[in-house]
Design a protein around this motif. Structure first.
Motif, PDB file in Angstrom:
ATOM      1  N   THR A 171      76.824  83.391  40.690  1.00 34.45           N
ATOM      2  CA  THR A 171      75.512  82.824  40.369  1.00 34.45           C
ATOM      3  C   THR A 171      75.200  81.707  41.344  1.00 34.45           C
ATOM      4  O   THR A 171      76.057  80.869  41.623  1.00 34.45           O
ATOM      5  CB  THR A 171      75.481  82.260  38.933  1.00 34.45           C
ATOM      6  N   ASP A 231      71.091  77.065  33.313  1.00 32.60           N
ATOM      7  CA  ASP A 231      70.836  78.508  33.296  1.00 32.60           C
ATOM      8  C   ASP A 231      72.092  79.284  33.663  1.00 32.60           C
ATOM      9  O   ASP A 231      72.420  80.304  33.048  1.00 32.60           O
ATOM     10  CB  ASP A 231      69.709  78.844  34.282  1.00 32.60           C
ATOM     11  N   ALA A 253      74.373  81.906  31.154  1.00 30.84           N
ATOM     12  CA  ALA A 253      74.689  83.279  31.559  1.00 30.84           C
ATOM     13  C   ALA A 253      76.198  83.499  31.579  1.00 30.84           C
ATOM     14  O   ALA A 253      76.694  84.544  31.122  1.00 30.84           O
ATOM     15  CB  ALA A 253      74.081  83.559  32.933  1.00 30.84           C
ATOM     16  N   TRP A 254      76.940  82.541  32.082  1.00 30.96           N
ATOM     17  CA  TRP A 254      78.393  82.675  32.139  1.00 30.96           C
ATOM     18  C   TRP A 254      79.003  82.763  30.749  1.00 30.96           C
ATOM     19  O   TRP A 254      79.934  83.541  30.531  1.00 30.96           O
ATOM     20  CB  TRP A 254      78.996  81.489  32.898  1.00 30.96           C
ATOM     21  N   GLU A 266      77.686  83.976  28.092  1.00 31.60           N
ATOM     22  CA  GLU A 266      77.434  85.319  27.559  1.00 31.60           C
ATOM     23  C   GLU A 266      78.378  86.350  28.177  1.00 31.60           C
ATOM     24  O   GLU A 266      78.695  87.364  27.556  1.00 31.60           O
ATOM     25  CB  GLU A 266      75.986  85.725  27.830  1.00 31.60           C
ATOM     26  N   GLN A 267      78.827  86.059  29.385  1.00 29.29           N
ATOM     27  CA  GLN A 267      79.744  86.969  30.087  1.00 29.29           C
ATOM     28  C   GLN A 267      81.210  86.654  29.804  1.00 29.29           C
ATOM     29  O   GLN A 267      82.095  87.323  30.335  1.00 29.29           O
ATOM     30  CB  GLN A 267      79.476  86.886  31.598  1.00 29.29           C
TER      31      GLN A 267
END
Length: 323
Positions: free
Chosen positions: A211, A222, A226-227, A229-230
């Motif tokens: 990212t 942001d 995202a991380w 969620e991963q």
């Protein structure tokens, strides 16, 4: 003003003016003559031509340092500062040139007539050959492993691998790479990312989630969301500045460092030591690199003995609270 003007005003020959202004001690001149010429030159504002002096001596006192189109960060700043200071002690001046566009390198070195050219990335073979044929010493560095003993190498891929290895040793199995938002840094960032990827593959882990992170809290937030969620628990950042932005994003997201997410940077800038928490980072031997390159330039000019082989410790991890 020319030396002829100084000679006419002083009532001496141009040869005498040359002897005085070049401080020739092997020529017998009275102190009165020397002082008269010096005073006249100062009054007229005469400055000897650097190009002419270079022709007389066989070389200039200028070292041309050529950089690719990189941004100037703390590491490059420190390297240039150390190089300039060390070479100045030997009567050499450093001119830094950042290559923009496609201007041929030979246009530059023919214009400034340096005694040596130092490249912080490899020169094209044709460029290096042309400079050597013109009697210019050529010294280079590389961002990759290099078997040549006269090239200082700081392999950026190994730096990325070291970041990943450290996170894996701390028990992290899903990693992310925080990339910089500047295409000019691709030479470093791509190599460091490749090192993280190679380390993940070597440990049997999935490839890192990549990212881009701007140097602001919103961008970092942001990326952090995202991380999470991963399933990411460990972040290898391009450098300390990007890592500090990630830490700010983690704080804004109310995530604990290192219990929930660990972060490691590169460069060991002063701010890394006083961050909250203190930032784990990869230290690079900038001072040793500057010392080696200085010695290599002096050796190429036959002003010193060749430098010893470069140290094996060109980078190492500095563990702190962020991991």
């Amino acid at each position: 003003m020319t030396s002829a003007d100084v000679a006419r005003e002083s009532g001496v020959s141009r040869t005498t003016v040359s002897y005085v202004l070049n401080d020739r001690t092997d020529v017998v001149l009275t102190d009165a003559t020397r002082q008269r010429v010096i005073a006249t030159a100062a009054r007229l504002g005469y400055t000897p031509s650097a190009a002419a002096r270079a022709l007389r001596s066989g070389r200039s006192d200028l070292v041309l340092c050529v950089l690719p189109n990189w941004t100037f960060g703390p590491a490059i700043d420190r390297l240039i500062e150390h190089l300039s200071t060390a070479l100045a002690a030997h009567g050499l001046s450093v001119l830094v040139h950042i290559r923009h566009g496609e201007r041929p390198l030979d246009e530059l070195w023919r214009a400034v007539t340096p005694c040596a050219v130092l490249g912080l990335s490899p020169f094209a073979e044709a460029d290096a050959k042309a400079m050597r044929q013109a009697g210019i010493a050529v010294v280079g560095t590389t961002l990759d492993d290099d078997p040549r003993p006269d090239v200082f190498a700081v392999p950026q891929t190994s730096i990325g691998a070291l970041q990943a290895d450290h996170l894996v040793e701390r028990g992290h199995r899903v990693l992310a790479y925080a990339a910089p938002d500047d295409d000019r840094l691709a030479a470093f960032a791509d190599r460091r990312l490749a090192g993280v990827r190679h380390a993940c593959a070597r440990h049997g882990l999935p490839a890192p989630h990549v990212t881009t992170v701007d140097l602001d809290v919103a961008s970092a937030c942001d990326a952090v969301r995202a991380w999470r969620e991963q399933g990411v628990t460990g972040v290898a950042a391009y450098n300390d500045e990007v890592a500090l932005a990630v830490l700010a994003g983690l704080r804004a997201a109310c995530l604990d460092v290192p219990d929930e997410v660990a972060v490691v940077g590169v460069d060991d800038i002063p701010a890394a030591r006083v961050a909250t928490p203190a930032l784990t980072t990869v230290w690079q031997a900038i001072d040793a690199q500057a010392t080696y390159l200085t010695a290599a330039v002096l050796a190429a000019l036959r002003l010193a003995e060749p430098p010893p082989p470069q140290s094996c410790d060109v980078f190492h991890l500095v563990p702190r609270a962020s991991t």
